[in-house]
Structure formats: C-alpha cells, structure tokens
Design a protein around this motif. Sequence first.
Motif, PDB file in Angstrom:
ATOM      1  N   MET A  26       0.898  -1.347   0.256  1.00  0.00           N
ATOM      2  CA  MET A  26      -0.077   0.145   0.094  1.00  0.00           C
ATOM      3  C   MET A  26       0.885   1.275  -0.131  1.00  0.00           C
ATOM      4  N   ILE A  27       1.887   1.129   0.414  1.00  0.00           N
ATOM      5  CA  ILE A  27       3.014   2.388   0.563  1.00  0.00           C
ATOM      6  C   ILE A  27       3.693   2.472  -0.686  1.00  0.00           C
ATOM      7  N   GLY A  28       3.248   3.271  -1.496  1.00  0.00           N
ATOM      8  CA  GLY A  28       3.862   3.597  -2.657  1.00  0.00           C
ATOM      9  C   GLY A  28       3.747   4.950  -3.375  1.00  0.00           C
ATOM     10  N   ALA A  29       3.265   5.034  -4.570  1.00  0.00           N
ATOM     11  CA  ALA A  29       3.246   6.337  -5.224  1.00  0.00           C
ATOM     12  C   ALA A  29       2.061   7.139  -4.694  1.00  0.00           C
ATOM     13  N   GLY A  30       1.041   6.582  -4.197  1.00  0.00           N
ATOM     14  CA  GLY A  30      -0.092   7.150  -3.821  1.00  0.00           C
ATOM     15  C   GLY A  30       0.120   8.279  -2.549  1.00  0.00           C
ATOM     16  N   VAL A  31       0.959   7.796  -1.508  1.00  0.00           N
ATOM     17  CA  VAL A  31       1.070   8.710  -0.443  1.00  0.00           C
ATOM     18  C   VAL A  31       1.773   9.989  -0.785  1.00  0.00           C
ATOM     19  N   PHE A  32       2.658   9.845  -1.778  1.00  0.00           N
ATOM     20  CA  PHE A  32       3.361  10.866  -2.220  1.00  0.00           C
ATOM     21  C   PHE A  32       2.339  12.081  -2.921  1.00  0.00           C
ATOM     22  N   SER A  33       1.386  11.711  -3.518  1.00  0.00           N
ATOM     23  CA  SER A  33       0.488  12.688  -4.120  1.00  0.00           C
ATOM     24  C   SER A  33      -0.476  13.225  -3.391  1.00  0.00           C
ATOM     25  N   LEU A  34      -0.876  12.700  -2.141  1.00  0.00           N
ATOM     26  CA  LEU A  34      -1.932  13.048  -1.415  1.00  0.00           C
ATOM     27  C   LEU A  34      -2.479  14.366  -1.065  1.00  0.00           C
ATOM     28  N   VAL A 244      -1.661   1.931   7.772  1.00  0.00           N
ATOM     29  CA  VAL A 244      -1.423   2.781   6.938  1.00  0.00           C
ATOM     30  C   VAL A 244      -2.593   3.728   6.834  1.00  0.00           C
ATOM     31  N   LEU A 245      -3.739   3.686   7.207  1.00  0.00           N
ATOM     32  CA  LEU A 245      -4.892   4.607   7.257  1.00  0.00           C
ATOM     33  C   LEU A 245      -4.410   5.813   8.090  1.00  0.00           C
ATOM     34  N   SER A 246      -3.825   5.325   9.074  1.00  0.00           N
ATOM     35  CA  SER A 246      -3.165   6.493  10.171  1.00  0.00           C
ATOM     36  C   SER A 246      -2.198   7.389   9.300  1.00  0.00           C
ATOM     37  N   LEU A 247      -1.317   6.493   8.844  1.00  0.00           N
ATOM     38  CA  LEU A 247      -0.243   7.423   8.153  1.00  0.00           C
ATOM     39  C   LEU A 247      -0.639   8.165   7.057  1.00  0.00           C
ATOM     40  N   PHE A 248      -1.735   7.764   6.021  1.00  0.00           N
ATOM     41  CA  PHE A 248      -1.976   8.455   5.092  1.00  0.00           C
ATOM     42  C   PHE A 248      -3.061   9.575   5.564  1.00  0.00           C
ATOM     43  N   ALA A 249      -3.951   9.666   6.475  1.00  0.00           N
ATOM     44  CA  ALA A 249      -4.475  10.640   7.131  1.00  0.00           C
ATOM     45  C   ALA A 249      -3.729  11.622   7.645  1.00  0.00           C
ATOM     46  N   ALA A 250      -2.539  11.288   8.433  1.00  0.00           N
ATOM     47  CA  ALA A 250      -1.671  12.465   8.888  1.00  0.00           C
ATOM     48  C   ALA A 250      -1.124  12.990   7.964  1.00  0.00           C
ATOM     49  N   VAL A 251      -0.409  12.482   6.846  1.00  0.00           N
ATOM     50  CA  VAL A 251       0.097  13.186   5.663  1.00  0.00           C
ATOM     51  C   VAL A 251      -0.753  14.341   5.125  1.00  0.00           C
ATOM     52  N   THR A 252      -2.043  13.930   4.736  1.00  0.00           N
ATOM     53  CA  THR A 252      -2.999  14.821   4.426  1.00  0.00           C
ATOM     54  C   THR A 252      -3.209  16.037   5.304  1.00  0.00           C
ATOM     55  N   VAL A 253      -3.564  15.837   6.586  1.00  0.00           N
ATOM     56  CA  VAL A 253      -3.913  16.918   7.298  1.00  0.00           C
ATOM     57  C   VAL A 253      -2.764  17.785   7.685  1.00  0.00           C
ATOM     58  N   VAL A 254      -1.548  17.325   8.069  1.00  0.00           N
ATOM     59  CA  VAL A 254      -0.458  18.039   8.318  1.00  0.00           C
ATOM     60  C   VAL A 254      -0.090  19.014   7.103  1.00  0.00           C
ATOM     61  N   SER A 255      -0.405  18.585   5.782  1.00  0.00           N
ATOM     62  CA  SER A 255      -0.023  19.483   4.953  1.00  0.00           C
ATOM     63  C   SER A 255      -0.833  20.715   4.673  1.00  0.00           C
ATOM     64  N   TYR A 256      -2.105  20.673   5.183  1.00  0.00           N
ATOM     65  CA  TYR A 256      -2.996  21.776   4.986  1.00  0.00           C
ATOM     66  C   TYR A 256      -2.530  22.555   6.196  1.00  0.00           C
TER      67      TYR A 256
END
Length: 473
Positions: A26-34, A244-256
Amino acid sequence: MAQSAQAPSRATVSLVGLMAMVVGSMIGAGVFSLPQRFASSTGIAGALATWAVAGAGTLAIALVFQRLSTRRPDLDAGIYTYARTGFGEYVGFLSAAGYWASSCIGNVTYWVLIMSTLGQWIPALGAGDTPLAIACSSVGLWLFFLLVRAGATQAAAVNRIVTVAKIIPIVVFLAVAAAALDPAVLAENWRSGPEAGTFFEQLRGTMLLTVFVFLGIEGASVFSRHARRRSDVGRATVLGFLTVLSLFAAVTVVSYGVLPREEIARLQEPSIAGVMEAVVGPWGAVFIAAGLIIAVLGAYLSWTLMAAEVMFAAANDGVMPRVLGRENRRGAPGNALLMSTLLAQVVLILTVFAEDAFAFALDMTAVMALFPFLLTALFLLRISGVRPRAAHRGDAAIALAASAYAMLLLASAGVELALLASLFAAPMTLLYVWTRRQRGRRPFRTGEVALFAGIALTAVVVVWALATGRLAI
C-alpha cells in the motif's frame, strides 16, 4: 508486500511477514500525491470526511478478506478464486484479469511519478508523459522484468532494503510538517471555496484516490497459501490497513497546516516534496524525491510480483492458459512476468494521449480493482447464510457494507472509466476461450454468452466514441 519477493515455500510466512506484504504493497506512489490531489478537490473538513468514509469502507473490505480466509480456507489462490467459486468460471476469469490489469496499470503510475519527480530538474521529462520520459520509463520497465525473471533471491534482496527505506522520508515529512504547522493556515483551510462544488462533489473528487492508495490491502490474501497459520491472514490484513490509514490521514492533514489550499493544489507531483520545500528549502524537495524513487521502485517490485502471482496461480487453477503457469529454471513465473510487462508497456505508451497521465493511470487502476473487490464482497454475502456458526455472525452485514462501498466508488468514478474497462475485458476474453479449449470445454456456459456479448458491444461503442471524440481519456 515486503517479503513477497521471496516467493516462499508453502506455509512459511509469519503474521509479521504477511502484515509487511499488506503495508509494503500500500505504501508506494499514492502517499506522495495525497496533498495535491486532496487540496485540488476539498479542504480539511472534506478530507477528514473522505478518510472516514474510505476508512470505514476499506475496513469492511478488509474484514471481508478476514472472514473469507477463515470461512473458506480451501480458496488459497487469492482474490479471484472467490469470484470464480461464487459466480462461475467466466466471472472468475474476468476478476483475475481485472485484478491483474489493475496491478499492471498501477505500475505505470510509478514510472510516471518517477519521471515527473525528475522533471523538476530535467525539463525534457515534463510531467512524466513526454517522449523522453516514456522512453526512460520503458527502459526501467524491462530492467525490472530482467531482475525478477533472474530469480526470487535477487528480487528479495532489493525488496528488503526498500521496505525500510520507503518509510523514512514519510516519517521525516510528518515530523517536519507537524513542527511547522501554522494553526491560522490550518483554520483557513478548514473549508474549500465555492469553486470546489457541493460537499458530495468534493468527496467524489478524492474517493478514487483512496482506492488507489489502499490497493494492496488484499496482499496477504493473494499470498495466503504461504501463510504459517490461516488465522494470520485476516489479522495481518486488518492491522496493516489500520497502520496505513493512520499514516495517510496524517500526511493529508498536516499538509493543510503548512500552505494555503490553493498553493497545495498547484504543486507538481510529488506534492509532498513541494510542501517539504516550503518548510526547509530546496534540500527538502531533493530528500523527498530520493525517498520517493526508493519507495516507488520498492512498490513497483512488489506489484510486479503480485501481478505475476495472480496470473501464475490462475493458470495453475485452470482459469488462464497453461503457458502462464510455467516457471523458468530459476523458479520465476517467466511467462506471467512477460505478459504483465507487455501490458504495462502498452498502457505507458497510451499515457502520451492522456490529458493527465498520472491521474488517468491512477483512476483506471482503482476502477479495475473495484470489480474484483465487489465480487469478493458479494461472494461473502452469498455464503453468509450457509451453515452459519457463532464465529460467522455479522458476515452478511460486513458483506453488505463492503458491497455498498464498492458500488459507491464505481458510481463516483463516473461511467466513462467503467466503459473504458470494457476495452480490456473484451479482448482478454480470447485468453478465456483459449483456456477452455485447452481443457476440452466449450467456451461459454448459458448466461455467460450474454455477459460476453454485453462486454463486446460496450467495447465497440467505446472505440467509436473515442474515434469520434465523444469520449476522451
């Protein structure tokens, strides 16, 4: 899928190994484009709602795999076997082919993203869809084919390194972005402007991305025949998903909390590199770019093996032609690898004609995977009333939730992407006919003829629509 490259002998993979397959896939290209994909559609409120819906829906799918791994342990060749057992040979074939295509198309997104990343310093690579970018991606495509074909040991050595290395840049990004988080910017980004449309339209703009980033949740199921204990398959699926859900949600929110939403939406992929650069300067973008290339190559290796495993298992199960079930002298499924690489090459060339190569490949990957997921959920729903035990309580509710979620996502994708899937399904049916004739069976059963006729007619209409400009990719 950190350990999948080892192609282990039967019953040798532990719970940790199976969980690594899920997380690694699951950790690949997608997380870098969130950040960019979310910011271009919605604000923080919409992002949190998306992750809540996606989390609940994907958890339902994860629980489907968990229940099936214990309820039907005899079906150990992965996701397509559920469709085949529940709905017949042809539907099982379409599920296997669709899942395989999803893996191959997803591999194309990795090369597009790598070239887009390097395009920040080499303008001729553009957004990963220029002739030079396609040529460089093609070279990489075939180099990996030679690596995996050379044997599982070499592939495993590379995979063990990148499994750890791919996590480091994401963790560093989270730490840096969290330290630089500005509460005022975060509050300003809470809601998106009226140009983003209704709240439902905002969710629709991000839902397919969540499908893409969660692809791999079925990794433990695909390799379930190698599990040391069958019960570990379900546990690994759920634990890997929650991580992975925790990781992805965190990447999205902190960017804002770092940049205004409009600026994040304009960032070039990989967008977390742009966010990182805004905090620490140019070296941050270089650091993320290097981490991305390592992570993406690792994910690419995992998904190359995943795609080959699906075709290899399907061929040995009588769903695909026998030639795809052969191993070379080094123990690698050479023919299945070759076919997977050829499909990725074709899709890579097609990205030249797409308005947004990365988005097109990403969305098609998600749509092609949704059909096998839906069929898997419907299979659990079908057997939920058959000899239920205390341990099987709730199977029907889980299956209904997962089915509803998959259908919601297909509706969100739009009819165009679903129609484009027929361009793959129609010609792939030739392999099904070949397989049936190899085994002395007639090509279609009653009812399957109508299904194929519908797919073929749809494909003809799509070709006409593309040729006349009524449909664009």
